[in-house]
Motif scaffolding. Sequence first.
Motif, PDB file in Angstrom:
ATOM      1  N   ILE A   1     -38.619  -3.578   7.627  1.00 26.44           N
ATOM      2  CA  ILE A   1     -38.266  -4.974   7.861  1.00 26.44           C
ATOM      3  C   ILE A   1     -39.065  -5.457   9.063  1.00 26.44           C
ATOM      4  CG2 ILE A   1     -36.409  -6.583   8.397  1.00 26.44           C
ATOM      5  CD1 ILE A   1     -34.459  -4.624   7.246  1.00 26.44           C
ATOM      6  N   SER A   2     -39.728  -6.586   8.933  1.00 25.08           N
ATOM      7  CA  SER A   2     -40.484  -7.127  10.057  1.00 25.08           C
ATOM      8  C   SER A   2     -39.534  -7.499  11.192  1.00 25.08           C
ATOM      9  CB  SER A   2     -41.279  -8.364   9.626  1.00 25.08           C
ATOM     10  OG  SER A   2     -40.396  -9.435   9.319  1.00 25.08           O
ATOM     11  N   PHE A   3     -40.071  -7.523  12.392  1.00 28.76           N
ATOM     12  CA  PHE A   3     -39.252  -7.845  13.566  1.00 28.76           C
ATOM     13  C   PHE A   3     -38.622  -9.231  13.428  1.00 28.76           C
ATOM     14  CE2 PHE A   3     -38.429  -9.222  17.917  1.00 28.76           C
ATOM     15  CZ  PHE A   3     -37.833  -8.093  18.451  1.00 28.76           C
ATOM     16  N   THR A   4     -39.387 -10.187  12.884  1.00 27.02           N
ATOM     17  CA  THR A   4     -38.865 -11.554  12.716  1.00 27.02           C
ATOM     18  C   THR A   4     -37.689 -11.575  11.754  1.00 27.02           C
ATOM     19  OG1 THR A   4     -41.065 -12.470  13.136  1.00 27.02           O
ATOM     20  CG2 THR A   4     -39.462 -13.913  12.073  1.00 27.02           C
ATOM     21  N   ARG A   5     -37.832 -10.892  10.621  1.00 25.09           N
ATOM     22  CA  ARG A   5     -36.744 -10.833   9.647  1.00 25.09           C
ATOM     23  C   ARG A   5     -35.531 -10.116  10.240  1.00 25.09           C
ATOM     24  NH1 ARG A   5     -38.261  -8.217   4.178  1.00 25.09           N
ATOM     25  NH2 ARG A   5     -36.019  -8.603   3.893  1.00 25.09           N
ATOM     26  N   PHE A   6     -35.791  -9.102  11.037  1.00 25.47           N
ATOM     27  CA  PHE A   6     -34.698  -8.365  11.658  1.00 25.47           C
ATOM     28  C   PHE A   6     -33.909  -9.288  12.593  1.00 25.47           C
ATOM     29  CE2 PHE A   6     -32.542  -5.644  14.590  1.00 25.47           C
ATOM     30  CZ  PHE A   6     -32.250  -4.491  13.876  1.00 25.47           C
ATOM     31  N   VAL A   7     -34.636 -10.043  13.425  1.00 22.85           N
ATOM     32  CA  VAL A   7     -33.976 -10.978  14.349  1.00 22.85           C
ATOM     33  C   VAL A   7     -33.164 -12.008  13.578  1.00 22.85           C
ATOM     34  CG1 VAL A   7     -34.363 -12.782  16.062  1.00 22.85           C
ATOM     35  CG2 VAL A   7     -35.709 -10.674  16.148  1.00 22.85           C
ATOM     36  N   ALA A   8     -33.744 -12.538  12.490  1.00 25.37           N
ATOM     37  CA  ALA A   8     -33.048 -13.554  11.699  1.00 25.37           C
ATOM     38  C   ALA A   8     -31.764 -12.997  11.095  1.00 25.37           C
ATOM     39  CB  ALA A   8     -33.971 -14.075  10.595  1.00 25.37           C
ATOM     40  N   GLN A   9     -31.840 -11.787  10.533  1.00 14.95           N
ATOM     41  CA  GLN A   9     -30.639 -11.210   9.921  1.00 14.95           C
ATOM     42  C   GLN A   9     -29.573 -10.907  10.967  1.00 14.95           C
ATOM     43  OE1 GLN A   9     -30.543  -7.184   8.189  1.00 14.95           O
ATOM     44  NE2 GLN A   9     -29.608  -8.078   6.363  1.00 14.95           N
ATOM     45  N   LEU A  10     -29.993 -10.378  12.107  1.00 15.49           N
ATOM     46  CA  LEU A  10     -29.046 -10.072  13.171  1.00 15.49           C
ATOM     47  C   LEU A  10     -28.338 -11.333  13.663  1.00 15.49           C
ATOM     48  CD1 LEU A  10     -27.781  -8.137  15.241  1.00 15.49           C
ATOM     49  CD2 LEU A  10     -29.806  -8.479  16.678  1.00 15.49           C
ATOM     50  N   LEU A  11     -29.109 -12.396  13.902  1.00 13.01           N
ATOM     51  CA  LEU A  11     -28.518 -13.640  14.407  1.00 13.01           C
ATOM     52  C   LEU A  11     -27.568 -14.259  13.384  1.00 13.01           C
ATOM     53  CD1 LEU A  11     -28.333 -15.847  16.553  1.00 13.01           C
ATOM     54  CD2 LEU A  11     -30.365 -16.906  15.539  1.00 13.01           C
ATOM     55  N   LEU A  12     -27.990 -14.326  12.112  1.00 14.02           N
ATOM     56  CA  LEU A  12     -27.137 -14.905  11.080  1.00 14.02           C
ATOM     57  C   LEU A  12     -25.886 -14.058  10.849  1.00 14.02           C
ATOM     58  CD1 LEU A  12     -29.837 -16.056   8.497  1.00 14.02           C
ATOM     59  CD2 LEU A  12     -28.490 -17.498  10.031  1.00 14.02           C
TER      60      LEU A  12
ATOM     61  N   PHE B   1     -28.211  -2.234   7.462  1.00 17.53           N
ATOM     62  CA  PHE B   1     -28.640  -3.598   7.759  1.00 17.53           C
ATOM     63  C   PHE B   1     -28.809  -3.739   9.269  1.00 17.53           C
ATOM     64  CE2 PHE B   1     -24.034  -3.841   8.010  1.00 17.53           C
ATOM     65  CZ  PHE B   1     -23.792  -4.698   9.063  1.00 17.53           C
ATOM     66  N   CYS B   2     -29.225  -4.917   9.710  1.00 16.03           N
ATOM     67  CA  CYS B   2     -29.560  -5.137  11.110  1.00 16.03           C
ATOM     68  C   CYS B   2     -28.298  -5.435  11.914  1.00 16.03           C
ATOM     69  CB  CYS B   2     -30.544  -6.293  11.235  1.00 16.03           C
ATOM     70  SG  CYS B   2     -31.976  -6.140  10.150  1.00 16.03           S
ATOM     71  N   GLU B   3     -27.880  -4.499  12.748  1.00 15.73           N
ATOM     72  CA  GLU B   3     -26.683  -4.671  13.560  1.00 15.73           C
ATOM     73  C   GLU B   3     -26.975  -4.167  14.969  1.00 15.73           C
ATOM     74  OE1 GLU B   3     -21.906  -4.331  12.843  1.00 15.73           O
ATOM     75  OE2 GLU B   3     -23.198  -2.849  11.912  1.00 15.73           O
ATOM     76  N   ALA B   4     -26.433  -4.872  15.958  1.00 16.65           N
ATOM     77  CA  ALA B   4     -26.788  -4.617  17.353  1.00 16.65           C
ATOM     78  C   ALA B   4     -26.517  -3.181  17.814  1.00 16.65           C
ATOM     79  CB  ALA B   4     -26.062  -5.616  18.257  1.00 16.65           C
ATOM     80  N   PRO B   5     -25.323  -2.607  17.593  1.00 12.72           N
ATOM     81  CA  PRO B   5     -25.074  -1.246  18.094  1.00 12.72           C
ATOM     82  C   PRO B   5     -26.073  -0.224  17.565  1.00 12.72           C
ATOM     83  CG  PRO B   5     -23.014  -2.280  17.462  1.00 12.72           C
ATOM     84  CD  PRO B   5     -24.108  -3.184  16.991  1.00 12.72           C
ATOM     85  N   ALA B   6     -26.478  -0.357  16.311  1.00 10.86           N
ATOM     86  CA  ALA B   6     -27.449   0.584  15.739  1.00 10.86           C
ATOM     87  C   ALA B   6     -28.831   0.376  16.352  1.00 10.86           C
ATOM     88  CB  ALA B   6     -27.508   0.408  14.227  1.00 10.86           C
ATOM     89  N   LEU B   7     -29.165  -0.859  16.712  1.00  9.54           N
ATOM     90  CA  LEU B   7     -30.476  -1.153  17.285  1.00  9.54           C
ATOM     91  C   LEU B   7     -30.587  -0.651  18.721  1.00  9.54           C
ATOM     92  CD1 LEU B   7     -33.228  -2.527  17.104  1.00  9.54           C
ATOM     93  CD2 LEU B   7     -32.132  -4.665  17.797  1.00  9.54           C
ATOM     94  N   LEU B   8     -29.529  -0.774  19.512  1.00 12.08           N
ATOM     95  CA  LEU B   8     -29.578  -0.386  20.926  1.00 12.08           C
ATOM     96  C   LEU B   8     -29.946   1.084  21.100  1.00 12.08           C
ATOM     97  CD1 LEU B   8     -26.513  -2.254  22.491  1.00 12.08           C
ATOM     98  CD2 LEU B   8     -28.928  -2.821  22.694  1.00 12.08           C
TER      99      LEU B   8
ATOM    100  N   GLY C   1     -10.030  -4.808  12.634  1.00 14.69           N
ATOM    101  CA  GLY C   1      -9.994  -3.384  12.954  1.00 14.69           C
ATOM    102  C   GLY C   1     -11.357  -2.736  12.822  1.00 14.69           C
ATOM    103  N   SER C   2     -12.058  -3.021  11.719  1.00 16.75           N
ATOM    104  CA  SER C   2     -13.387  -2.436  11.526  1.00 16.75           C
ATOM    105  C   SER C   2     -14.383  -2.987  12.541  1.00 16.75           C
ATOM    106  CB  SER C   2     -13.878  -2.699  10.100  1.00 16.75           C
ATOM    107  OG  SER C   2     -13.840  -4.080   9.795  1.00 16.75           O
ATOM    108  N   GLY C   3     -14.256  -4.278  12.893  1.00 17.30           N
ATOM    109  CA  GLY C   3     -15.144  -4.850  13.901  1.00 17.30           C
ATOM    110  C   GLY C   3     -14.914  -4.250  15.273  1.00 17.30           C
ATOM    111  N   ILE C   4     -13.653  -4.048  15.646  1.00 13.89           N
ATOM    112  CA  ILE C   4     -13.331  -3.446  16.948  1.00 13.89           C
ATOM    113  C   ILE C   4     -13.829  -2.013  17.021  1.00 13.89           C
ATOM    114  CG2 ILE C   4     -11.408  -2.657  18.391  1.00 13.89           C
ATOM    115  CD1 ILE C   4      -9.901  -5.202  17.501  1.00 13.89           C
ATOM    116  N   VAL C   5     -13.673  -1.266  15.925  1.00 13.37           N
ATOM    117  CA  VAL C   5     -14.161   0.116  15.894  1.00 13.37           C
ATOM    118  C   VAL C   5     -15.670   0.157  16.124  1.00 13.37           C
ATOM    119  CG1 VAL C   5     -14.570   2.103  14.381  1.00 13.37           C
ATOM    120  CG2 VAL C   5     -12.306   1.046  14.473  1.00 13.37           C
ATOM    121  N   THR C   6     -16.398  -0.797  15.535  1.00 10.84           N
ATOM    122  CA  THR C   6     -17.860  -0.801  15.641  1.00 10.84           C
ATOM    123  C   THR C   6     -18.355  -1.241  17.015  1.00 10.84           C
ATOM    124  OG1 THR C   6     -18.091  -1.240  13.275  1.00 10.84           O
ATOM    125  CG2 THR C   6     -19.987  -1.776  14.677  1.00 10.84           C
TER     126      THR C   6
END
Length: 325
Positions: A92-103, A178-185, A253-258
């Motif tokens: 996934i290109s960096f631009t597409r990654f940013v777009a998916q993460l933000l949306l 998919f593009c999610e912040a905790p996995a990216l960090l 619950g799932s969001g808090i766990v993540t």
Amino acid sequence: MTQTNQTQVTKFLPLGLSDDPHTQQLLFILFLGVYLVTVLGNLLLMSLVQVDSQLHTPMYFFLFNLSLADHYFSTNVVPQTQAHLLSRKKPISFTRFVAQLLLFLIFGCTQCALLAVMSYDRYVAICNPLHYLSLMTWRVCAQLAVGSWTSDIALSVVNTTFTLRLPYQGSNSIAHFFCEAPALLILASTNTRTSEMVIFLMGVMILLIPVSLILISYGRIIETVVRMKAAEGRLKAFSTCGAHLMVVILFYGSGIVTYMTPKSSKEQEKLVSVFYAMVTPMLDPLIYSLRNKDVKGSLRKAATRNFPAGLGFSTDSDTLLAPYL
């Protein structure tokens, strides 16, 4: 696809849910079914709310907004996940990654806010029915909806900015689908403590505060329902509240766990993400509205194209309160 330590990552490679071709085929079929139910359910509900004036009430106004967020939340994640299940190389290109993460953050955070607003609406309807018309006016409902969208867009931009301001050099393989912040960090090539603290604080505002308001609202609702004299009314209210709380617990619950707990295994994190990224957008229209008699009546009218005309909310208190009681 792995970059050298001196090279800034320009593409990311989600590793997906499984490397086994048979499992990927099964997941593709399962996710396709879930996505079709999600899209059809939410589009049907939004269409009915638009064309049937009997559904022009605060409850269905907020459900329209929730369905809109659910639809785009799921559409932002599932099609790309499906494409990755069918292909071997999945950069996934960096631009597409940013777009998916933000949306993903915008629509996910808006869901959180709208669920809290809907619990307040239900609280007013059940606990203060005599004041419902004066409290939940069209203007108030519009302000609550617009506030939910705009505030969460702002929070999502802050969250995304603190995630992407870090340098990413070296490995570009993300242990996620998919593009999610905790996995990216995890891939950042510098200390991530500040970004993690910001994400945690965002989690407090986006997850803990709304879920606390929801639990307080439903606590008061349950107290009111227990005092009802009619057994049939109590049973209906408990059934409705129980179904709604199930969705709330599953989503929050799932969001808090993540986002707000110590990291667990990567496979467990992926499984948790499936619930709030795919399952809850499918359940929302089914549990909140499509099983209601008002929506069933609207479906019958859709079959005969017999919709009463009208704009704005109804001014009849019985019509406004009927979905709750």
